[in-house]
Design a protein around this motif. Structure first.
Motif, short mmCIF file in Angstrom:
data_model
loop_
_atom_site.label_atom_id
_atom_site.label_comp_id
_atom_site.label_asym_id
_atom_site.label_seq_id
_atom_site.Cartn_x
_atom_site.Cartn_y
_atom_site.Cartn_z
N ILE B 85 0.80 -1.06 0.01
CA ILE B 85 0.09 -0.06 -0.07
C ILE B 85 1.01 1.18 0.08
O ILE B 85 1.89 1.46 0.80
CB ILE B 85 -0.81 0.11 1.18
CG1 ILE B 85 -1.85 -1.24 1.08
CG2 ILE B 85 -1.83 1.24 1.40
CD1 ILE B 85 -2.64 -1.42 2.29
N THR B 86 0.88 2.15 -1.04
CA THR B 86 1.53 3.26 -1.08
C THR B 86 0.45 4.46 -1.07
O THR B 86 -0.35 4.69 -1.56
CB THR B 86 2.21 3.27 -2.56
OG1 THR B 86 2.92 2.15 -3.02
CG2 THR B 86 3.04 4.33 -2.91
N ALA B 87 0.98 5.22 0.00
CA ALA B 87 0.26 6.38 0.24
C ALA B 87 0.81 7.86 -0.31
O ALA B 87 1.90 7.89 -0.41
CB ALA B 87 0.15 6.46 1.82
N ILE B 88 -0.28 8.50 -0.62
CA ILE B 88 0.29 9.82 -1.20
C ILE B 88 -0.34 10.94 -0.01
O ILE B 88 -1.37 10.79 0.01
CB ILE B 88 -0.26 10.26 -2.39
CG1 ILE B 88 0.52 9.07 -3.22
CG2 ILE B 88 0.26 11.66 -3.01
CD1 ILE B 88 -0.06 9.24 -4.74
N VAL B 89 0.36 11.67 0.72
CA VAL B 89 -0.32 12.79 1.69
C VAL B 89 0.30 14.17 1.28
O VAL B 89 1.29 14.09 0.33
CB VAL B 89 0.01 12.28 3.06
CG1 VAL B 89 -0.28 10.99 3.62
CG2 VAL B 89 1.81 12.31 3.18
N GLY B 90 -0.48 14.95 1.51
CA GLY B 90 -0.26 16.38 1.58
C GLY B 90 -1.32 17.22 1.82
O GLY B 90 -2.52 16.73 1.77
N ASP B 91 -1.11 18.30 1.84
CA ASP B 91 -2.28 19.43 2.09
C ASP B 91 -3.31 19.40 1.07
O ASP B 91 -2.88 19.10 -0.22
CB ASP B 91 -1.64 20.91 2.73
CG ASP B 91 -2.61 21.45 3.64
OD1 ASP B 91 -3.66 20.81 4.12
OD2 ASP B 91 -2.05 22.23 4.29
N ASN B 92 -4.54 20.26 1.10
CA ASN B 92 -5.21 20.45 0.21
C ASN B 92 -4.44 21.42 -0.77
O ASN B 92 -3.89 22.29 -0.37
CB ASN B 92 -6.68 21.20 0.63
CG ASN B 92 -7.45 20.33 1.48
OD1 ASN B 92 -7.34 19.13 1.27
ND2 ASN B 92 -8.29 20.95 2.45
N GLY B 93 -4.61 20.93 -2.20
CA GLY B 93 -4.08 21.97 -3.25
C GLY B 93 -2.57 21.42 -3.25
O GLY B 93 -1.83 21.99 -4.10
N ALA B 94 -2.03 20.46 -2.84
CA ALA B 94 -0.67 20.03 -2.66
C ALA B 94 -0.56 19.36 -4.32
O ALA B 94 0.77 19.21 -4.73
CB ALA B 94 -0.39 18.82 -1.83
N GLY B 95 -1.51 19.11 -4.90
CA GLY B 95 -1.37 18.36 -6.25
C GLY B 95 -1.70 16.71 -6.44
O GLY B 95 -1.43 16.05 -7.17
N LYS B 96 -2.23 16.13 -5.16
CA LYS B 96 -2.50 14.64 -5.28
C LYS B 96 -3.44 14.25 -6.12
O LYS B 96 -3.22 13.41 -6.79
CB LYS B 96 -3.03 14.46 -3.64
CG LYS B 96 -1.98 14.80 -2.56
CD LYS B 96 -2.67 14.43 -1.20
CE LYS B 96 -3.92 14.91 -1.20
NZ LYS B 96 -4.11 15.90 0.10
N SER B 97 -4.53 15.10 -6.22
CA SER B 97 -5.47 14.82 -7.30
C SER B 97 -5.07 14.69 -8.54
O SER B 97 -5.47 13.89 -9.49
CB SER B 97 -6.73 15.75 -6.89
OG SER B 97 -7.38 15.53 -5.65
N THR B 98 -4.57 15.78 -8.79
CA THR B 98 -3.75 15.97 -10.33
C THR B 98 -2.88 14.89 -10.59
O THR B 98 -3.18 14.24 -11.74
CB THR B 98 -3.21 17.56 -10.38
OG1 THR B 98 -3.67 18.42 -9.87
CG2 THR B 98 -2.59 17.60 -11.92
N LEU B 99 -2.27 14.42 -9.61
CA LEU B 99 -1.19 13.37 -9.78
C LEU B 99 -2.01 11.87 -10.23
O LEU B 99 -1.72 11.40 -11.04
CB LEU B 99 -0.31 13.17 -8.51
CG LEU B 99 0.42 12.10 -8.72
CD1 LEU B 99 1.62 12.23 -9.91
CD2 LEU B 99 1.16 11.94 -7.32
N ILE B 100 -2.95 11.58 -9.08
CA ILE B 100 -3.71 10.42 -9.56
C ILE B 100 -4.49 10.56 -11.01
O ILE B 100 -4.78 9.58 -11.55
CB ILE B 100 -4.59 10.09 -8.33
CG1 ILE B 100 -5.68 10.99 -8.16
CG2 ILE B 100 -3.95 9.89 -7.25
CD1 ILE B 100 -6.75 10.36 -7.19
N LYS B 101 -5.02 11.90 -11.29
CA LYS B 101 -5.83 12.03 -12.70
C LYS B 101 -4.61 11.77 -13.70
O LYS B 101 -5.17 11.07 -14.55
CB LYS B 101 -6.21 13.33 -12.69
CG LYS B 101 -7.59 13.19 -11.85
CD LYS B 101 -8.36 14.80 -11.76
CE LYS B 101 -9.32 14.82 -11.04
NZ LYS B 101 -9.97 16.07 -10.99
#
Lengths: 319, 303
Positions: B85-101
């Motif tokens: 299980i690989t987690a991606i953490v970061g604050d809102n607007g850190a770019g997590k959603s863009t990355l997964i997209k």
């Protein structure tokens, strides 16, 4: 209501949403009981035949409306498409193009208007209400322009046979409407398109996330509605024996009313084909019964309106 | 091209890390990258492990996504292993959603390359990614409330019987397979014929996860899978995520819940302002350290 649930049937009867789903059927049964007590003619074979014949055009129109409403839209142009289809048939026939070509042109015209509706709504991202309101006006205008405002008498043996002929005790109109209903039911619940239609209406975002082309589904629903309105135009022409550019507003109101009575959610994604068909039968039976009881024709729209609003109130219990 | 370049670079990196391990102070580890533009040095220092050729399923090589002048993510290099299980953490607007997209095919990256199983992949749509075995459980779950559980599990993947040119849904087969999909993951749901509307939040999540895991997928991306759930339902969904891992899938978990990330994950990547701040093996870090990496307070604290 089409899927078998595991809960025993008596439990379903206590569920208000069950009654909301079956509003039209329950109301139809009550109406039949009431009218058959009030008028001895109501339940005679002759009257039932006349009732079903009168309901057939509305049933065909209602099924198209059902598909559109299941996507979460509404088609306000169905009655105008019907009129336009009828006029196109009349004009083609009076030019001597033959009845087959004339009928085909009527159906193609309806389909094309449906296609335009769907394209503008799905690709132009304009509200269905506005688009179909526009095509309501445009299609009736086109009917007036094409016919120059004059009705065309059509005394064609084919149309006459279609309107009056019967197979055993059942009229061709009724058979045709039944075939349309059965196909529509199977498509809705036994084809991928049907599932995608329900998904698109229920949750467009979810459907799109699963890779469903929701624009295409919506466009197809409007095409189906337009095509069926064209067929209804042929049926009306056959029944009246003439192609009239007059508006048929009551068909629009009744088609939406039948869908609502049939337990289809106006938000889309939930409903059946049988429900609206029963809704259309109910509305026709209402008018038929009131006529038998010699109630003034002026009361009929009033009664239809009250029934529809009562049904909508019951729908609030739908889960 | 494929893996060679990044892995070569990583090997240098490992050597330098080992050299640095002798020191008790983590700040003494020299930055492995000389290119200052690539990453801020404090971030580079904290990249812990190298992709291990045998286990890495997903490798994101210097991926950037720009929307006009807005740099949503810049030069992100991360990877995810099978059976982890690989987690991606970061604050809102850190770019997590863009990355997964960028991984799930919603966006095409502006620059950089996504590798799946060592092969470069270019997805033009989520269906592309799905065909390659990448499934995403969206925060909204993408379930249709008015459809039954089995209809949702098979949405846009319906099984049909052909009758000449016509095709009809094979409802019986879909119901049977749906029951199998749920029971394989030990998901308890009263009836697969129930409409999703009637399910609890945890049950819906379980259906969405079962759908993502049930199609021979190799990578399941989960966006805040337990954000809307109560304590007991969260525990159930976490068990489910662990079961996917035990089945050998790679799981990419986006979560705000550090406790959960620390409990579930094997590897954690930290993002801030569209850049990768660092990565850690979970056993080598703490919730406290993650918070400081996310907020950028780490340097001050180290002093």
């Amino acid at each position: 209501m089409t899927q078998a649930t595991t809960s025993p049937s008596w439990e379903r009867l206590r569920d208000p949403s069950f009654w909301a789903d079956w509003t039209a059927a329950v109301a139809l049964v009550l109406l039949i009981i009431g009218f058959s007590i009030a008028s001895p003619v109501f339940l005679t074979l002759g009257n039932i035949q006349a009732l079903l014949l009168a309901a057939a055009i509305l049933v065909v129109l209602t099924i198209g409306q059902t598909y559109v409403i299941l996507t979460g839209g509404i088609d306000l142009s169905v009655a105008s498409i019907l009129t336009l289809g009828s006029v196109v048939l009349g004009q083609a026939y009076s030019r001597g193009w033959g009845i087959g070509v004339a009928c085909l042109l009527a159906i193609v015209t309806g389909t094309l208007v449906g296609l335009i509706n769907g394209l503008v709504i799905a690709k132009g991202k304009i509200t269905d209400f506005i688009v179909t309101l526009g095509s309501l006006s445009a299609a009736s205008g086109a009917a007036l322009v094409l016919s120059n405002g004059r009705p065309v008498q059509i005394a064609d043996p084919f149309l006459l046979r279609l309107a009056t002929g019967r197979l055993g005790p059942i009229g061709y109109f009724v058979i045709l409407a039944a075939i349309v209903a059965i196909i529509a039911h199977f498509v809705l619940f036994h084809s991928r398109f049907g599932t995608h239609l329900l998904a698109t209406g229920g949750d467009t975002e979810a459907a799109r996330a699963m890779g469903i082309n929701t624009d295409r589904i919506k466009i197809t629903a409007y095409i189906i509605s337009g095509c069926l309105a064209g067929i209804a135009g042929v049926l009306l022409t056959a029944r009246v024996g003439a192609a009239e550019p007059a508006s048929n507003t009551s068909f629009l109101l009744n088609s939406v009313a039948a869908v609502v009575l049939g337990g289809v959610s106006l938000f889309g994604g939930r409903g059946t084909v049988i429900g609206p068909v029963v809704g259309a039968l109910l509305l026709t039976a209402l008018v038929n019964g009131l006529t038998l009881l010699a109630v003034s024709q002026f009361y009929q729209p009033l009664a239809v309106g009250i029934v529809v609003v009562l049904a909508a109130l019951l729908m609030r219990y739908q889960q | 091209m494929s893996f060679n370049e990044p892995i070569h670079r990583s090997e240098n990196h490992r050597a330098e890390n080992e050299a640095g391990n002798g020191s008790s102070h983590p700040d003494s580890i020299p930055p492995p990258f000389t290119d200052d533009d690539f990453l801020p040095s404090e971030a580079v220092r904290s990249i812990p492990a190298q992709p291990d050729r045998a286990n890495v399923l997903l490798y994101i090589d210097q991926v950037s996504k720009w929307f006009g002048n807005v740099h949503a993510i810049t030069d992100i290099t991360i990877w995810a292993n099978r059976g982890e299980i690989t987690a991606i953490v970061g604050d809102n607007g850190a770019g997590k959603s863009t990355l997964i997209k960028c991984i799930s095919g919603v966006h095409g990256p502006t620059a950089g390359q996504v590798f799946l199983d060592g092969k470069p992949v270019h997805f033009t749509s989520p269906e592309d990614a799905r065909r390659a075995g990448i499934e995403t459980v969206y925060q909204t779950l993408a379930l249709c409330n008015d459809l039954t559980i089995w209809q949702n599990l098979f949405l846009n993947r319906e099984m049909v019987n052909h009758w000449g040119p016509l095709s009809f849904l094979d409802q019986r087969a879909m119901r049977r397979r749906s029951a199998e999909m749920l029971s394989r993951l030990e998901v308890n749901i009263p009836s697969i014929n129930a409409r999703v509307r009637r399910l609890s939040g945890g049950q819906r999540q379980a259906v969405a996860i079962s759908r993502a895991a049930g199609w021979g997928s190799r990578l399941v991306i989960m966006d805040e899978p337990t954000a809307a759930l109560g304590v007991r339902e969260t525990a159930r969904v976490e068990e489910l995520i662990l079961r996917l891992r035990d089945d050998g899938l790679a799981v990419l978990l986006i979560s705000h819940n550090f406790d959960q990330v620390m409990r579930l994950s094997n590897q954690i990547w930290v993002m801030r302002s569209g850049r990768l701040v660092g990565g850690r093996r979970t056993q080598d870090t703490s919730g406290k350290e993650l918070v400081s990496m996310i907020t950028g307070a780490q340097q001050e604290e180290a002093l």
